[in-house]
Motif scaffolding. Sequence first.
Motif, PDB file in Angstrom:
ATOM      1  N   THR A 197       0.829  -1.202   0.000  1.00  0.00           N
ATOM      2  CA  THR A 197       0.000   0.000   0.000  1.00  0.00           C
ATOM      3  C   THR A 197       0.867   1.257   0.000  1.00  0.00           C
ATOM      4  N   ASP A 198       0.414   2.246  -0.749  1.00  0.00           N
ATOM      5  CA  ASP A 198       1.014   3.585  -0.746  1.00  0.00           C
ATOM      6  C   ASP A 198      -0.047   4.507  -0.147  1.00  0.00           C
ATOM      7  N   GLU A 199       0.167   4.917   1.105  1.00  0.00           N
ATOM      8  CA  GLU A 199      -0.851   5.679   1.833  1.00  0.00           C
ATOM      9  C   GLU A 199      -0.345   7.079   2.207  1.00  0.00           C
ATOM     10  N   VAL A 200       0.404   7.658   1.287  1.00  0.00           N
ATOM     11  CA  VAL A 200       1.017   8.963   1.516  1.00  0.00           C
ATOM     12  C   VAL A 200      -0.022  10.039   1.856  1.00  0.00           C
ATOM     13  N   TYR A 201      -1.211   9.924   1.242  1.00  0.00           N
ATOM     14  CA  TYR A 201      -2.238  10.962   1.420  1.00  0.00           C
ATOM     15  C   TYR A 201      -3.310  10.543   2.428  1.00  0.00           C
ATOM     16  N   GLU A 202      -2.948   9.696   3.368  1.00  0.00           N
ATOM     17  CA  GLU A 202      -3.917   9.129   4.313  1.00  0.00           C
ATOM     18  C   GLU A 202      -4.682  10.188   5.094  1.00  0.00           C
ATOM     19  N   HIS A 203      -4.087  11.358   5.311  1.00  0.00           N
ATOM     20  CA  HIS A 203      -4.738  12.396   6.110  1.00  0.00           C
ATOM     21  C   HIS A 203      -5.345  13.522   5.261  1.00  0.00           C
ATOM     22  N   ILE A 204      -5.281  13.381   3.934  1.00  0.00           N
ATOM     23  CA  ILE A 204      -5.869  14.392   3.061  1.00  0.00           C
ATOM     24  C   ILE A 204      -7.074  13.754   2.380  1.00  0.00           C
ATOM     25  N   ILE A 205      -8.202  13.805   3.078  1.00  0.00           N
ATOM     26  CA  ILE A 205      -9.451  13.154   2.677  1.00  0.00           C
ATOM     27  C   ILE A 205     -10.568  14.189   2.757  1.00  0.00           C
ATOM     28  N   TYR A 206     -11.492  14.136   1.807  1.00  0.00           N
ATOM     29  CA  TYR A 206     -12.578  15.115   1.774  1.00  0.00           C
ATOM     30  C   TYR A 206     -13.895  14.466   2.185  1.00  0.00           C
ATOM     31  N   ALA A 207     -14.558  15.088   3.156  1.00  0.00           N
ATOM     32  CA  ALA A 207     -15.820  14.571   3.681  1.00  0.00           C
ATOM     33  C   ALA A 207     -16.828  14.377   2.534  1.00  0.00           C
ATOM     34  N   PRO A 208     -17.629  13.301   2.644  1.00  0.00           N
ATOM     35  CA  PRO A 208     -17.806  12.385   3.772  1.00  0.00           C
ATOM     36  C   PRO A 208     -16.917  11.146   3.712  1.00  0.00           C
ATOM     37  N   HIS A 209     -15.895  11.171   2.873  1.00  0.00           N
ATOM     38  CA  HIS A 209     -15.082   9.981   2.649  1.00  0.00           C
ATOM     39  C   HIS A 209     -14.140   9.724   3.832  1.00  0.00           C
ATOM     40  N   LYS A 210     -13.820   8.466   4.045  1.00  0.00           N
ATOM     41  CA  LYS A 210     -12.965   8.048   5.147  1.00  0.00           C
ATOM     42  C   LYS A 210     -11.845   7.159   4.620  1.00  0.00           C
ATOM     43  N   HIS A 211     -10.702   7.226   5.290  1.00  0.00           N
ATOM     44  CA  HIS A 211      -9.590   6.354   4.909  1.00  0.00           C
ATOM     45  C   HIS A 211      -9.617   5.093   5.752  1.00  0.00           C
TER      46      HIS A 211
END
Length: 387
Positions: A197-211
């Motif tokens: 997995t490449d999860e570099v953007y794990e904290h850049i998520i736009y509601a209502p989506h979740k990682h």
Amino acid sequence: MKNLSDRSSYFTDSVIRRMTRISIEHGSINLSQGYPDFNPPQEILTRLKEVADEDYHQYSITCGAVNTRKALSDKMLHFSGVYYDPSSEVTVTCGSTEAMMASMMSVTDPGDKVVIFSPFYENYGADTILCGATPIYVPLVPPTFNFDANVLEEAFKQGPKALILCNPSNPCGKVFSKEELETIAFLAKKYDVYVITDEVYEHIIYAPHKHTYLSSLPGMRERTICCSSLSKTYSITGWRLGYTMAPVEISDHIRKVHDFLTVGAAAPLQETIITALRFPDSYYEVLQNEYTRKKNLFLSGLDNLGLKHNDPKGAYYVLMDISEFGYDNDSDFAYDMSKKVGVAAVPGSSFFREDENRYVRFHFAKKDETLIKALDRMSSIKRLLAK
């Protein structure tokens, strides 16, 4: 003289970095290579100054400083609920680029197959070739960039050793739903496949989506290698700090490869970043809100100019549809846009295995004034580039 190695003849130089060079040549605003034009949090900069006067100027332990690995493990446990032993299952690397390469070299042998979703970050294809493996591409279908589970299973039936999962995805901003991840997990277990997995953007998520961390799903911790970077979360792309988290048997192999690839990541920066790894949840909430605002600013600007684009669910990239401009080649469009409009983007074809020339990729990890200036220049795009 004898011929050089064949390996590098099967892929080009980085198109993303090439567009940065073109941007510099033409003095255009660089929305191609995904790095911010604003500083990291002040707490990190303050700690960096302190570390300069402390004793962190020699080699760290090859697999990463003890306290850095502990801080990484604690953060992962907090956000994913999955514990990785910092002494044996966490490895600090020189960016996620090395993390991915070390993981690929640890899992695959020449002749193995690797499943890659398309569009994909350009390094994945090159990593596969450098390992002597063969990529199997599975399309993420525009405009939603969803995949067909039957097509994915057909790829698994070809006997791959591993699958690469970029979530959230660069370049299209897809955030894989929990249901999609459960499908991937089911097939990985059914066909005995590793997932990198490449999860570099794990904290850049736009509601209502979740990682959702794939390794948190039942039966997936033992076959998942988590790769990530601190570059995007803390706006320190030049520091080149990444890491892998994987079961001890896999980490043993990763650490051997890592040792001979780079020896180790920069010791002063490893010490400095511990400050960021201990930030409270409020930091990540502010980060998400800030990128949501930047996304809305830039995408609404494209809308106002009548430019078609996708709606990313995560990361900080957007694909603009250039079909209306009449170009046969998206690279020509990107070059002309940098030269004539003064804004640099990446031709989308560099991310697709399919014959796709409809898109260019922008990133919006920039100051508001930079994005506004870019949009102002793009107000003339239809006049300057339409054929």
